[in-house]
Design an enzyme around this catalytic site. Structure first.
Site, short mmCIF file in Angstrom:
data_model
loop_
_atom_site.label_atom_id
_atom_site.label_comp_id
_atom_site.label_asym_id
_atom_site.label_seq_id
_atom_site.Cartn_x
_atom_site.Cartn_y
_atom_site.Cartn_z
CB VAL A 97 -0.94 0.00 1.22
CG1 VAL A 97 -1.69 1.34 1.31
CG2 VAL A 97 -1.94 -1.15 1.13
CD GLN A 119 -0.81 2.43 -6.44
OE1 GLN A 119 -0.01 1.72 -7.03
NE2 GLN A 119 -1.55 3.35 -7.05
CD GLU A 120 -2.00 5.66 -1.07
OE1 GLU A 120 -1.85 6.74 -1.66
OE2 GLU A 120 -3.12 5.14 -0.87
CB SER A 121 4.69 7.44 -0.65
OG SER A 121 5.19 6.31 0.07
CE1 TYR A 138 -4.27 3.24 -3.49
CE2 TYR A 138 -5.77 1.58 -2.63
CZ TYR A 138 -4.78 2.52 -2.43
OH TYR A 138 -4.31 2.75 -1.16
#
Length: 467
Positions: free
Chosen positions: A309, A312-314, A439
Site C-alpha cells: 500500500v 503504491q501511495e508514495s 489501485y
C-alpha cells in the site's frame, strides 16, 4: 505315538484354520483409490512450491493448484493434506508409490510422462519460453544456444524438450539442475552464471518485474497442457472423480475465476517501473521494514500488504506530497491524520501506524461473511473510493446476477459507477470506480512481488549450484 498323534491333530486343525483365514483375506476386495481417501478422510496432494502452484500469503496457503485441489477435496468432503517437493523425480515416485494421491504440481503433459503417470484433462495451458539477459544474443531457434551455458530443472518438461532438440542439433548442450526452482534459475541467468534457461509463460508473467534485466522473447512451444497426475496402476475411481471435478470447474467458470484471481492483476510490463521497484526494494524498504512489521502485528495484517500500500501511495518516500495535499509514506489526508491522532504525516512511524490502523478500520466495515482474499481487496477499494461507493458496486453486482461477495465480480462493476446511467440508480452517485480497480490491482502486484522476492535469489538459502 499316542502323544505325537494328538499334537499332530492340533497342528492340522491350526493349519486348516490359518488356511481358511488366509483364503478369507485373499477374497477381501482391495480398497479402491477413492475408498482409501474416504476411509482416512484426507486427500494427499503433492505439489511444487512456486508462485503458480502453492505458496503462503497473508491469508495462509494459496496458489492456483492449491485452490483447485482444495476445491476437489471439499467436493469429496475430506481434508486436504499438502506435501511439497522441488524434485520432479520424487513427485513422480511419490505418486507411483502411493505416498500421495494426486500430483498437482504444474506438470506439463508430455509423452515421456504419460508412460508412468495417468493425467487428467488439462485445467490450464502455458507456453515454454527462453529467458536471457537483455545483453545476451536474441535467439531465432534453439540451435542458437549452441556454445552457450543453458540450465533447466532436472526431470522437467524443459529438459525433455532439449533432449529432443539434441536429435537435430547434437552440439546443443545443457545442464539439468537438481531441485531447482524457476526463480533460482533466473537468478543464475541474471548473475551471468548461465546464459539461457527455459520457463513457463505463467511463471514468467507473474515475476517478470523481479527480473527487469531479463527477457523471455523466444517461444519454444505453445499451448502446453497442465494437468493433475495419478498412479496408472490404481483403479480409476479417484481419477474419474477428479476428471468430473475439473470438467465442472471449467464449465461453471471456477477455473476462469481462479486464473483471473492469480493472473488478472498482472499488468503490462514496464521496464522503467520494474527497475525502479527493484531499486527501491533494495535501497528504501530496509529503512522501514521493521515499522511495517510492527504496525502489521498491531493491526493483524501481513507487513508486506502494508508495504505494498505504501509503495503504491508514495514509492516508500516519506517526503512525498501530492497536488491535493496528501503526504507521507501512506499519503494521508489531514482529516485522516486527525482521526488517527497523529501530528506529523511525514514522520515514517506515525504515517505507517496511522495508515495501518485506518486500513484496519476500513477492513472491519466489510461484512464478515465475505471470504478472504475478496474481503481484503474490497477493503483496499473502499480505502481508495469510499465505503459507500463500494457498497453501490456490490448492489449493482447483485442486480446484474453477479456475486456481491466476490471481488472478481465486484471489480467488473466498479467502473460503471462513473456512468450516470448506473450511478443515478444507486445511493451514493457517481464515483471513479475504475481508479479503485487499478489501485487494488497495483497493490496486489506489489504485494505478490514482495512475497515472491523473499523466495527469490535475494535469500542466500535459495541459491543452487550448477555442479
Amino acid at each position: 505315538m499316542t502323544v505325537f498323534f494328538r499334537h499332530s491333530k492340533h497342528l492340522l486343525a491350526s493349519l486348516a484354520l490359518f488356511g481358511v483365514v488366509g483364503m478369507m483375506l485373499a477374497m477381501r476386495p482391495t480398497p479402491s483409490a477413492m475408498e482409501r481417501v474416504m476411509d482416512r478422510g484426507e486427500l494427499v496432494v503433492i505439489t511444487r512450491p512456486s508462485n503458480t502452484t502453492y505458496y503462503e500469503d497473508q491469508h495462509g496457503e494459496t496458489g492456483m493448484e492449491f485452490e483447485l485441489a482444495k476445491g476437489f477435496a471439499d467436493s469429496l468432503g475430506v481434508k486436504l493434506k499438502v506435501l511439497e517437493s522441488d524434485d520432479l523425480s520424487y513427485i513422480r515416485y511419490a505418486i507411483r508409490k502411493g505416498t500421495a494421491d494426486i500430483a498437482a504440481a504444474g506438470l506439463v503433459v508430455t509423452p515421456e510422462r504419460t508412460e508412468s503417470l495417468r493425467f487428467t484433462t488439462p485445467y490450464q495451458q502455458v507456453d515454454s519460453l527462453v529467458a536471457r539477459r537483455l545483453d545476451s544474443p536474441r535467439l531465432r531457434g534453439l540451435a542458437d544456444m549452441v556454445g552457450y551455458t543453458v540450465a533447466v530443472p532436472a526431470g522437467s518438461s524443459h529438459a525433455e524438450m532439449l533432449i529432443q532438440a539434441q536429435l537435430e542439433t547434437p552440439e546443443l548442450e545443457f545442464i539439468e539442475v537438481e531441485d531447482a526452482t524457476p526463480e533460482q534459475l533466473l537468478a543464475l541467468v541474471e548473475d551471468g552464471e548461465v546464459d539461457y534457461t527455459l520457463i513457463h509463460s505463467n511463471s514468467y508473467a507473474l515475476q517478470r518485474a523481479l527480473w527487469p534485466d531479463l527477457i523471455a522473447d523466444y517461444t519454444v512451444a505453445t499451448d502446453m497442457p497442465l494437468a493433475w497426475a495419478f498412479n496408472p496402476k490404481d483403479d480409476k475411481s479417484l481419477y474419474l472423480a477428479a476428471q468430473r471435478f475439473l470438467t465442472q470447474a471449467k464449465a461453471d467458470g471456477t477455473t476462469a475465476k481462479l486464473e483471473d484471481r492469480f493472473y488478472g492483476h498482472v499488468e503490462y510490463f514496464n521496464l522503467y517501473a520494474a527497475r525502479s521497484f527493484m531499486r527501491h526494494l533494495e535501497e528504501r524498504l530496509p529503512r522501514y521494514e521493521e515499522l511495517f512489521r510492527s504496525a502489521a502485528d498491531d493491526n493483524e495484517f501481513d507487513w508486506r500488504l502494508l508495504a505494498a500500500v505504501a509503495y503504491q501511495e508514495s514509492l516508500w518516500d516519506p517526503g512525498a506530497i501530492s497536488p491535493t495535499g496528501v503526504k507521507g509514506l501512506m499519503m494521508l489526508t489531514n482529516d485522516t491524520a486527525r482521526q488517527m491522532g497523529i501530528s506529523d504525516r511525514t514522520d515514517p512511524e506515525q504515517s505507517i501506524r496511522a495508515g495501518a490502523a485506518y486500513l484496519r478500520r476500513v477492513h472491519a466495515k466489510i461484512p464478515d461473511r465475505i471470504p478472504e482474499p475478496s474481503r481484503t481487496w474490497m477493503a483496499l477499494a473502499s480505502y481508495n473510493v469510499g465505503f459507500g461507493h463500494l457498497e453501490d458496486a456490490r448492489v449493482l453486482t447483485q442486480r446484474q446476477g453477479g456475486d456481491p461477495d466476490n471481488w472478481q465480480d465486484v471489480k467488473q462493476r466498479l467502473p460503471m459507477l462513473a456512468k450516470p446511467a448506473y450511478a443515478e440508480q444507486l445511493k451514493y452517485g457517481t464515483a471513479r470506480g475504475g481508479q479503485a480497480v487499478v489501485y487494488v490491482r497495483h497493490i496486489r502486484r506489489y504485494y505478490d512481488l514482495l512475497v515472491w522476492a523473499e523466495n527469490s535469489r535475494r535469500r542466500d538459502d535459495t541459491r543452487v549450484a550448477l555442479h
